[in-house]
Design a protein around this motif. Sequence first.
Motif, mmCIF file in Angstrom:
data_model
loop_
_atom_site.group_PDB
_atom_site.id
_atom_site.type_symbol
_atom_site.label_atom_id
_atom_site.label_comp_id
_atom_site.label_asym_id
_atom_site.label_seq_id
_atom_site.Cartn_x
_atom_site.Cartn_y
_atom_site.Cartn_z
ATOM 1 N N THR A 150 0.671 6.594 0.820
ATOM 2 C CA THR A 150 0.106 5.362 0.281
ATOM 3 C C THR A 150 -0.249 5.516 -1.196
ATOM 4 O OG1 THR A 150 -2.139 5.962 0.918
ATOM 5 C CG2 THR A 150 -0.812 4.782 2.550
ATOM 6 N N THR A 151 -0.547 4.391 -1.806
ATOM 7 C CA THR A 151 -0.856 4.386 -3.236
ATOM 8 C C THR A 151 -2.145 5.130 -3.555
ATOM 9 O OG1 THR A 151 -1.893 2.217 -2.895
ATOM 10 C CG2 THR A 151 0.386 2.240 -3.693
ATOM 11 N N ASP A 152 -3.016 5.330 -2.541
ATOM 12 C CA ASP A 152 -4.243 6.086 -2.783
ATOM 13 C C ASP A 152 -4.133 7.509 -2.251
ATOM 14 O OD1 ASP A 152 -4.183 5.078 -0.180
ATOM 15 O OD2 ASP A 152 -6.355 5.306 0.052
ATOM 16 N N GLY A 175 2.236 -1.373 -5.335
ATOM 17 C CA GLY A 175 2.605 -0.100 -4.747
ATOM 18 C C GLY A 175 3.734 0.587 -5.485
ATOM 19 N N GLY A 176 4.012 1.844 -5.023
ATOM 20 C CA GLY A 176 4.996 2.665 -5.706
ATOM 21 C C GLY A 176 6.422 2.193 -5.541
ATOM 22 N N PRO A 180 6.642 -0.829 -8.705
ATOM 23 C CA PRO A 180 5.543 -0.844 -9.671
ATOM 24 C C PRO A 180 5.803 -1.832 -10.789
ATOM 25 C CG PRO A 180 6.939 1.055 -10.033
ATOM 26 C CD PRO A 180 7.433 0.389 -8.781
ATOM 27 N N TYR A 208 0.811 -1.210 0.000
ATOM 28 C CA TYR A 208 0.000 0.000 0.000
ATOM 29 C C TYR A 208 0.850 1.268 0.000
ATOM 30 C CZ TYR A 208 -3.313 -3.511 1.703
ATOM 31 O OH TYR A 208 -4.072 -4.638 1.865
ATOM 32 N N SER A 230 3.556 4.013 -1.369
ATOM 33 C CA SER A 230 4.164 4.593 -2.565
ATOM 34 C C SER A 230 5.571 5.112 -2.269
ATOM 35 C CB SER A 230 3.288 5.734 -3.097
ATOM 36 O OG SER A 230 3.910 6.358 -4.193
ATOM 37 N N THR A 231 5.713 5.923 -1.204
ATOM 38 C CA THR A 231 7.029 6.427 -0.795
ATOM 39 C C THR A 231 7.091 6.452 0.725
ATOM 40 O OG1 THR A 231 6.324 8.745 -0.800
ATOM 41 C CG2 THR A 231 7.306 7.885 -2.842
#
Length: 350
Positions: free
Chosen positions: A283-285, A332-333, A336, A210, A212-213
């Motif tokens: 998160t990815t969202d 997730g980031g 990817p 979940y 991204s960074t």
Amino acid sequence: MKVLTAALAAIASALMFTACIHRPLEEMGNTHYIRIYIDDSIRNTTCRFYNDTLARPEFKLPQVVRVTLNDRQSGAQTAESYLQHSGRDSLGYYLDGYIIADAGSYDLMVYNIGTETTNIRDNYNYNTATAYTNPIQSQLYARIPQSVRAFSGSKIAYMPDHLFVAAHRQVDIPYTHNIDTLRGHDGSFFKASTLVKAYYMQVRVKGIRYVSTATALLSGMAGSSVLATRSMVETDSVRLYMEMDNYRAADSVNTAYIYTTFNTFGKLPKENTLLTLTFEFVTTDGRSQVETINITDLFETPMVRENQWIILDKEIVIDPPPTPPGPGGGEGGFSPKVDEWEDIRTDIPI
């Protein structure tokens, strides 16, 4: 006549030979050869890394060092030189060249230039020259949550680059008619070692798909250090900004370790200094999740003191998004991937 011609030819040849030898364009008695060896054995950077399979921080040997001779009473600079010629021998990598100075007794300072995040203030005075790092850029600062920015009030700064420093009191230069060589008190060449320490740090994260960074802020660090004494400035407290990498065990899909190697002028020694690691996960969202861990006691353990390894015995759990990630689980980031194209065949009415 033939003898005279031969003699002139011999003299011309000798002059041509000596003309190829590069000498400083100064009086030889005021010209001094100097060689600086770089101690590139740096824990958690070039040696003694926690896990050799993980990405190490980039490291480049210095290409230029600045050498100054300074008045022993006031510390003011009286001579300087920039050494760019490099070499390597049985003692290691070095930079060498010449410095012009009258006979006398000086304090000698050496440090590398061209660092990206480490700056020098008062660089013309031996006693007060200080290395420091700047606060992070405003665009980067604006992306940090307000609650994290306001914590403890200390500034958020970049990690310092390695600064290789040699500082020697009382380098005596006698009067001579020839080019001599400057050396330390024991007769050896000067050696410059890094002013900063490199620490490895990691923590386990569940729900990594979940994420991204991930970034982290470490409080209780010194933001500057005096070159001559190699001592941190205890009144300059900063939080270091760092970006995290991640790795996953072969048998794990949803759990990973996020890690980094960070540089610091040192941990502030005051007993009441609180050391905290504050992680922010985007998160990815698009959500932001913040986790803060107190590592004050951990910094006193043998693993941290001897190896400079900060291994957090904790698992951070990332909350899943309100809706499940996309088809295939959504990695997730951090890692990817692009699904293969599929042909879609259908009739289009005209």
